[in-house]
Structures are given as structure tokens and as C-alpha cells.
Motif scaffolding. Structure first.
Motif, PDB file in Angstrom:
ATOM      1  N   THR A 117       0.810  -1.222   0.067  1.00 43.85           N
ATOM      2  CA  THR A 117       0.077  -0.086  -0.012  1.00 43.85           C
ATOM      3  C   THR A 117       0.728   1.222   0.062  1.00 43.85           C
ATOM      4  O   THR A 117       2.086   1.191   0.522  1.00 43.85           O
ATOM      5  CB  THR A 117      -1.078   0.040   1.261  1.00 43.85           C
ATOM      6  OG1 THR A 117      -0.020   0.134   2.270  1.00 43.85           O
ATOM      7  CG2 THR A 117      -1.688  -1.056   1.566  1.00 43.85           C
ATOM      8  N   GLU A 133      -6.936  -1.270  -1.992  1.00 41.00           N
ATOM      9  CA  GLU A 133      -8.230  -1.263  -1.511  1.00 41.00           C
ATOM     10  C   GLU A 133      -8.892  -1.865  -2.439  1.00 41.00           C
ATOM     11  O   GLU A 133     -10.109  -2.793  -2.025  1.00 41.00           O
ATOM     12  CB  GLU A 133      -8.723   0.053  -1.021  1.00 41.00           C
ATOM     13  CG  GLU A 133     -10.093   0.104  -0.344  1.00 41.00           C
ATOM     14  CD  GLU A 133     -10.518   1.420   0.312  1.00 41.00           C
ATOM     15  OE1 GLU A 133     -11.898   1.645   0.374  1.00 41.00           O
ATOM     16  OE2 GLU A 133      -9.895   2.424   0.229  1.00 41.00           O
ATOM     17  N   VAL A 136      -8.385  -5.542  -2.710  1.00 36.15           N
ATOM     18  CA  VAL A 136      -8.995  -6.428  -1.618  1.00 36.15           C
ATOM     19  C   VAL A 136     -10.624  -6.623  -1.783  1.00 36.15           C
ATOM     20  O   VAL A 136     -11.119  -7.572  -1.440  1.00 36.15           O
ATOM     21  CB  VAL A 136      -8.732  -5.758  -0.367  1.00 36.15           C
ATOM     22  CG1 VAL A 136      -9.277  -6.262   0.914  1.00 36.15           C
ATOM     23  CG2 VAL A 136      -7.207  -5.783   0.124  1.00 36.15           C
ATOM     24  N   ARG A 137     -11.216  -5.447  -2.297  1.00 39.23           N
ATOM     25  CA  ARG A 137     -12.622  -5.529  -2.313  1.00 39.23           C
ATOM     26  C   ARG A 137     -12.976  -6.570  -3.452  1.00 39.23           C
ATOM     27  O   ARG A 137     -14.068  -7.430  -3.213  1.00 39.23           O
ATOM     28  CB  ARG A 137     -12.971  -4.301  -2.385  1.00 39.23           C
ATOM     29  CG  ARG A 137     -13.213  -3.348  -1.405  1.00 39.23           C
ATOM     30  CD  ARG A 137     -13.934  -2.106  -2.062  1.00 39.23           C
ATOM     31  NE  ARG A 137     -13.352  -0.956  -0.835  1.00 39.23           N
ATOM     32  CZ  ARG A 137     -14.479  -0.668   0.059  1.00 39.23           C
ATOM     33  NH1 ARG A 137     -15.718  -1.068  -0.141  1.00 39.23           N
ATOM     34  NH2 ARG A 137     -14.177   0.285   0.900  1.00 39.23           N
ATOM     35  N   VAL A 143      -5.695 -11.357  -0.181  1.00 34.42           N
ATOM     36  CA  VAL A 143      -4.760 -10.398  -0.720  1.00 34.42           C
ATOM     37  C   VAL A 143      -3.924  -9.918   0.740  1.00 34.42           C
ATOM     38  O   VAL A 143      -4.588  -9.531   1.637  1.00 34.42           O
ATOM     39  CB  VAL A 143      -5.453  -9.148  -1.292  1.00 34.42           C
ATOM     40  CG1 VAL A 143      -4.661  -8.039  -1.588  1.00 34.42           C
ATOM     41  CG2 VAL A 143      -6.177  -9.325  -2.409  1.00 34.42           C
ATOM     42  N   THR A 145      -1.535  -7.084   1.872  1.00 38.05           N
ATOM     43  CA  THR A 145      -1.137  -5.824   1.719  1.00 38.05           C
ATOM     44  C   THR A 145      -0.163  -5.716   2.641  1.00 38.05           C
ATOM     45  O   THR A 145      -0.160  -5.855   3.984  1.00 38.05           O
ATOM     46  CB  THR A 145      -2.100  -4.973   1.875  1.00 38.05           C
ATOM     47  OG1 THR A 145      -3.019  -4.875   3.075  1.00 38.05           O
ATOM     48  CG2 THR A 145      -3.496  -5.083   0.702  1.00 38.05           C
TER      49      THR A 145
END
Length: 172
Positions: A117, A133, A136-137, A143, A145
Motif C-alpha cells: 500500500t 483497497e 482487496v474488495r 490479498v 497488503t
């Protein structure tokens, strides 16, 4: 029956943080005998003049130059890990990063995505969004991060991702 080798997708934008995430993923792949899929997305903003008909020949040449330079950069980044025996496949894609990462994870049947990130907060996060983000969604797999603080700790030798994942007990 032979077991399928796990696949770890690692998006790299050549920032220092994404390079560090690559090395963390390579360490993990080495320890669990996984294959790395190292991916770079050449950003394409829909609606830009980048691919419009009038300028196509010059833009194609530019795109080829960009790809050649990024391939060299990726070869340099991955060289040591290849020598250490980490199996990997390089992938270059033109498109919107978060969409392409999710699509390639699905297409290559990735078991894990490892990415950094960039630590944006506040207004810049709100305006620019976060590739991590969105991944991940929407990702079809887990995932992992790694934020700048975690990557900094890894760099200082305060623990490796593989050590965390192989810990016999995790205290919460």
C-alpha cells in the motif's frame, strides 16, 4: 497424484514499496515452493487521447518503448530471485491497475496476491482512491497488503512474511 504449485501474484509499479513487497513475496514463494506471477500494469486512463486514432502510430511507438524499458526494469528486479530458484512468470498489461490485477488473479488462478500500500490517507486517498483497497474488495483470492511500516520492519530484519505465516502459534 501431483499437487498443484501455489501461485502468488505480485503487482509491481517500480516504486520502492512495490519492490519491497516483491522481495517479501519472493521470500514467501521460496519457503512454500510457490510460483510468482510478477505483473506490471501500464496505466491507461479511459477517455484519454493516448489511444485515439489520429496519434496512433506515435503512441504505439511510445507504448513499445515504455514496455521495453519496463521489461528491462523488471528483469533487473527479478534477476537475483530467479538465480535463487524462485519460479516466476512476468506479465505486462495495459489498462486500469486495480481492474487488471483482479482480472489476472482470476485468469491465472492465483492463490494469493501480495502488494504494497502506498500509505495515502485523507484527501489524497479520497480523491485518488487506493489500488490496494479496490483489489482487496474485488479479488478472487486472499490479498496480503504490506504497508510502509511493515515493509520497513522487514527491511530492518524484524521478521519476514514467511516467518509470520509459518509461526506455530499466533497470539492475538
Amino acid at each position: 497424484m501431483m499437487q498443484r504449485r501455489l501461485k502468488i501474484l505480485v503487482p509491481v509499479d517500480f516504486s520502492e514499496l512495490s519492490k519491497q513487497a516483491f522481495f517479501a513475496a519472493a521470500d514467501l514463494a521460496r519457503k512454500i515452493y510457490a510460483k510468482l506471477i510478477v505483473m506490471h500494469v501500464i496505466d491507461y486512463v479511459p477517455g484519454s487521447s493516448f489511444f485515439q486514432e489520429a496519434g496512433l502510430p506515435a503512441n504505439r511507438e511510445y507504448l513499445v518503448d515504455v514496455r521495453i524499458n519496463k521489461e528491462r526494469e523488471l528483469d533487473k528486479l527479478t534477476e537475483d530471485e530467479r538465480v535463487r530458484g524462485v519460479p516466476m512468470h512476468s506479465l505486462f498489461v495495459v489498462g486500469v491497475a486495480e481492474k487488471e490485477i483482479v482480472e489476472r488473479a482470476r485468469r491465472y488462478r492465483a492463490d494469493l496476491i501480495v502488494m504494497s500500500t502506498h500509505g495515502r490517507t485523507g484527501v489524497s486517498h479520497f480523491l485518488l482512491g487506493s489500488v490496494a483497497e479496490q483489489v482487496v474488495r474485488k479479488a478472487p483470492c486472499p490479498v496480503l497488503t504490506l504497508n510502509p511500516q511493515v515493509l520497513s520492519g522487514i527491511r530492518r530484519g524484524e521478521g519476514l512474511v514467511s516467518e509470520f505465516l509459518h509461526a506455530e502459534s499466533v497470539q492475538v
